[in-house]
Design a protein around this motif. Structure first.
Motif, short mmCIF file in Angstrom:
data_model
loop_
_atom_site.label_atom_id
_atom_site.label_comp_id
_atom_site.label_asym_id
_atom_site.label_seq_id
_atom_site.Cartn_x
_atom_site.Cartn_y
_atom_site.Cartn_z
N LEU A 241 31.57 31.34 32.14
CA LEU A 241 32.28 32.51 32.66
C LEU A 241 31.88 32.82 34.10
CD1 LEU A 241 32.12 34.92 29.58
CD2 LEU A 241 34.17 33.85 30.53
N ALA A 242 30.58 32.73 34.40
CA ALA A 242 30.10 33.01 35.76
C ALA A 242 30.69 32.02 36.76
CB ALA A 242 28.58 32.95 35.80
N THR A 243 30.79 30.76 36.36
CA THR A 243 31.33 29.72 37.24
C THR A 243 32.81 29.96 37.50
OG1 THR A 243 29.73 28.12 36.39
CG2 THR A 243 31.67 27.24 37.51
N MET A 244 33.58 30.26 36.45
CA MET A 244 35.01 30.52 36.62
C MET A 244 35.25 31.78 37.45
SD MET A 244 36.69 28.07 35.33
CE MET A 244 35.42 26.84 35.57
N THR A 245 34.41 32.79 37.24
CA THR A 245 34.53 34.02 38.02
C THR A 245 34.26 33.74 39.49
OG1 THR A 245 33.89 35.38 36.13
CG2 THR A 245 33.61 36.37 38.30
N GLU A 246 33.25 32.93 39.76
CA GLU A 246 32.95 32.54 41.14
C GLU A 246 34.18 31.95 41.82
OE1 GLU A 246 29.96 31.83 44.32
OE2 GLU A 246 29.95 33.05 42.49
N LEU A 247 34.89 31.09 41.10
CA LEU A 247 36.04 30.39 41.67
C LEU A 247 37.26 31.29 41.79
CD1 LEU A 247 35.54 26.99 39.84
CD2 LEU A 247 35.31 27.39 42.30
N PHE A 248 37.57 32.07 40.74
CA PHE A 248 38.72 32.96 40.81
C PHE A 248 38.58 33.94 41.97
CE2 PHE A 248 40.37 31.31 37.02
CZ PHE A 248 41.53 31.97 36.63
#
Length: 356
Positions: A241-248
């Motif tokens: 989730l943290a990784t996807m949030t970083e990208l979004f």
């Protein structure tokens, strides 16, 4: 522990922020936002942040008089925060995202170079109050790294909160809001304990030996890292989730991602989305779904005697209701920090009486 009325705490926060160089209008907005976080029980994003903001202003990382600028307009929007207070930028972002949702059924706003956006649940509250679904992803432009990738103890990501909100249209006395860091705990929960001498809970952090960080002061001195949501056993979920949030947040906001260990923090980046549910159904049907789901979830039998099922957003609703009556409790370490900043800014006389 000290208890203070919301109004007196907000009045002091405004004076302190003005003392840092902010115009009264900006100071009022920021103070209201900080105290609203304390009011709902998220003190990690409340007045505990005042010394942190003052230090950022001294370092030139935060411009107390800046206003965010609309960088791109059209079907969707992007805001350049320009180093302004995040509470000002966040308010502008939700104004734009709801205006666009009203016109087109969906609104998307990207944000970059904003100051700390504060409690993202506040922005969800505003959007759902207007009758829209809300979703957001927030990063820290690759800086302020505190989350360790699952299976490591190296800091690589910010606490990258993810937030969702649903209007209940009167089905409940509050709107369901989910707002949480993708780490085990928000960094502000550690800030609150800095200087208190209280040991940190063992499931919050990890060091290279696999042991937790004992004290907040050690963590603030770069010892260890925050575990991703899920902890040692299932932290791969929070790390994902943290990784996807970083990208979004970076792609829609137009900001940076984490690419190196020593990366200068340039504020928050974000992606805010608002959706008009009446483009798909009716307000009455939304309310029926919310109330039906709430009844079913609350029918689950608590394991502990006297326990109950609380829906997302319900603890905040109850806490705010109680604190409007009884006042806001502040930890001793937080009060001491407020006294120090009041002394530094020459506004000690503005401290609420219980905090002097």
């Amino acid at each position: 522990m000290h208890t203070v009325s919301p109004d007196s705490l907000e009045a002091f926060a405004q004076v302190a922020i003005e003392g840092c160089g902010a115009p009264s209008g900006i100071a009022e907005t920021v103070a209201r936002s900080l105290v609203s976080a304390d009011l709902v029980g998220h003190s990690s994003h409340g007045v505990v942040r005042l010394p942190y903001y003052a230090a950022q202003i001294d370092d030139g990382a935060l411009d107390p008089s800046a206003m965010p600028e609309l960088e791109e307009a059209g079907p969707f929007h992007r805001i350049d925060g320009g180093g302004a207070f995040g509470q000002v930028t966040g308010r502008r972002a939700v104004e734009l995202v709801t205006e666009t949702a009203a016109e087109r059924g969906v609104g998307i706003v990207g944000v970059h170079d904003s100051g700390h956006l504060g409690r993202i649940g506040e922005w969800a509250d505003i959007v759902t109050d207007e009758g829209y679904l809300f979703a957001s992803w927030v990063n820290l432009h690759g800086g302020a790294q505190r989350i360790a990738p699952h299976g490591t103890a190296d800091r690589r990501l910010g606490t990258n909160p993810i937030t969702f909100g649903v209007p209940s249209f009167g089905a409940l006395p509050f709107d369901p809001i989910y707002d949480a860091a993708t780490s085990q705990i928000a960094h502000g929960k550690i800030i609150e304990r800095d200087g208190s001498g209280e040991r940190l809970p063992e499931d919050w952090t990890i060091t290279e030996t696999g042991e937790p960080v004992e004290y907040a002061a050690d963590f603030e001195n770069e010892v260890g890292a925050l575990l991703p949501l899920g902890g040692i056993e299932t932290g791969h979920k929070g790390f994902g989730l943290a990784t996807m949030t970083e990208l979004f947040a970076a792609i829609i906001g137009g900001g940076a991602v984490a690419t190196e260990a020593e990366q200068n923090w340039a504020g928050n980046g974000a992606a805010f989305v608002a959706i008009d549910p009446t483009a798909f159904t009716t307000r009455e049907a939304v309310a029926e779904r919310v109330s039906g789901l709430a009844r079913f979830l609350r029918s689950a039998e608590p394991i502990e005697e006297g326990g109950e099922v609380l829906l997302p957003g319900e603890p905040e609703y109850r806490t705010a209701r109680d604190r409007r009556e009884s006042g806001i409790p502040l930890e001793d370490a937080v009060v001491e920090n407020l006294r120090e900043i009041a002394e530094d800014l020459g506004v000690r006389a503005s401290l609420p009486e219980p905090l002097r």
